[in-house]
Design an enzyme around this catalytic site. Structure first.
Site, PDB file in Angstrom:
ATOM      1  N   VAL A 149     -37.677   7.425 -27.817  1.00  0.00           N
ATOM      2  CA  VAL A 149     -36.884   6.835 -26.738  1.00  0.00           C
ATOM      3  C   VAL A 149     -37.191   5.344 -26.622  1.00  0.00           C
ATOM      4  CG1 VAL A 149     -38.556   7.371 -24.901  1.00  0.00           C
ATOM      5  CG2 VAL A 149     -36.135   7.142 -24.336  1.00  0.00           C
ATOM      6  N   CYS A 150     -36.145   4.565 -26.336  1.00  0.00           N
ATOM      7  CA  CYS A 150     -36.284   3.134 -26.076  1.00  0.00           C
ATOM      8  C   CYS A 150     -35.567   2.839 -24.763  1.00  0.00           C
ATOM      9  CB  CYS A 150     -35.729   2.320 -27.240  1.00  0.00           C
ATOM     10  SG  CYS A 150     -33.954   2.562 -27.513  1.00  0.00           S
ATOM     11  N   TYR A 151     -35.014   1.653 -24.629  1.00  0.00           N
ATOM     12  CA  TYR A 151     -34.306   1.296 -23.388  1.00  0.00           C
ATOM     13  C   TYR A 151     -32.949   1.978 -23.280  1.00  0.00           C
ATOM     14  CZ  TYR A 151     -37.753  -2.414 -22.914  1.00  0.00           C
ATOM     15  OH  TYR A 151     -38.928  -3.107 -22.798  1.00  0.00           O
TER      16      TYR A 151
ATOM     17  N   GLY B 197     -31.210   3.453 -26.351  1.00  0.00           N
ATOM     18  CA  GLY B 197     -30.871   4.313 -27.479  1.00  0.00           C
ATOM     19  C   GLY B 197     -30.528   3.578 -28.753  1.00  0.00           C
TER      20      GLY B 197
ATOM     21  N   PHE C 203     -34.146   5.496 -22.212  1.00  0.00           N
ATOM     22  CA  PHE C 203     -34.791   5.857 -20.950  1.00  0.00           C
ATOM     23  C   PHE C 203     -33.872   5.618 -19.760  1.00  0.00           C
ATOM     24  CE2 PHE C 203     -37.465   4.907 -17.230  1.00  0.00           C
ATOM     25  CZ  PHE C 203     -38.062   6.149 -17.098  1.00  0.00           C
TER      26      PHE C 203
END
Length: 109
Positions: free
Chosen positions: A63-65, A67, A92
């Site tokens: 997961v990042c900010y 996707g 996220f």
């Protein structure tokens, strides 16, 4: 699996309930402000240890900010021998808006 797969937060929640590993590649401040409950913070300093100690066949959710960056990180993990890697679409931000009760705060380690 020779490539990573993109999945929805709903699919990620189901895999997480089955014991999937969640790694968060956002910066430490963003991770500390909020992350998926049980996620491990992963950065350039911790990735080697993570890979060395990981079960390469375990489902791994990245997961990042939003996707986007998670797709590159997921591809990297596949290149390192991981066989079951997923990038969470929407990152996220979408996770937090979909599952606000499935988040935690605090620094890594």
């Amino acid at each position: 699996m020779s490539e990573f797969k993109r999945i929805s937060p709903e699919q990620a929640l189901a895999l997480r309930a089955e014991g999937a590993v969640v790694v968060d590649i956002r910066d430490p401040q963003a991770y500390a402000a909020g992350h998926i409950t049980g996620a491990t913070h992963l950065d350039n300093h911790s990735v080697a240890d993570f890979i060395r100690n990981a079960d390469l066949d375990a489902p791994t959710l990245v997961v990042c900010y939003h996707g986007n960056s998670s797709q590159s990180a997921a591809a990297y993990l596949v290149g390192q021998g991981f066989s079951n890697v997923y990038s969470i679409d929407g990152g996220f931000e979408l996770w937090r808006s979909t599952y606000p009760g499935e988040t935690a705060q605090g620094n890594a380690e």
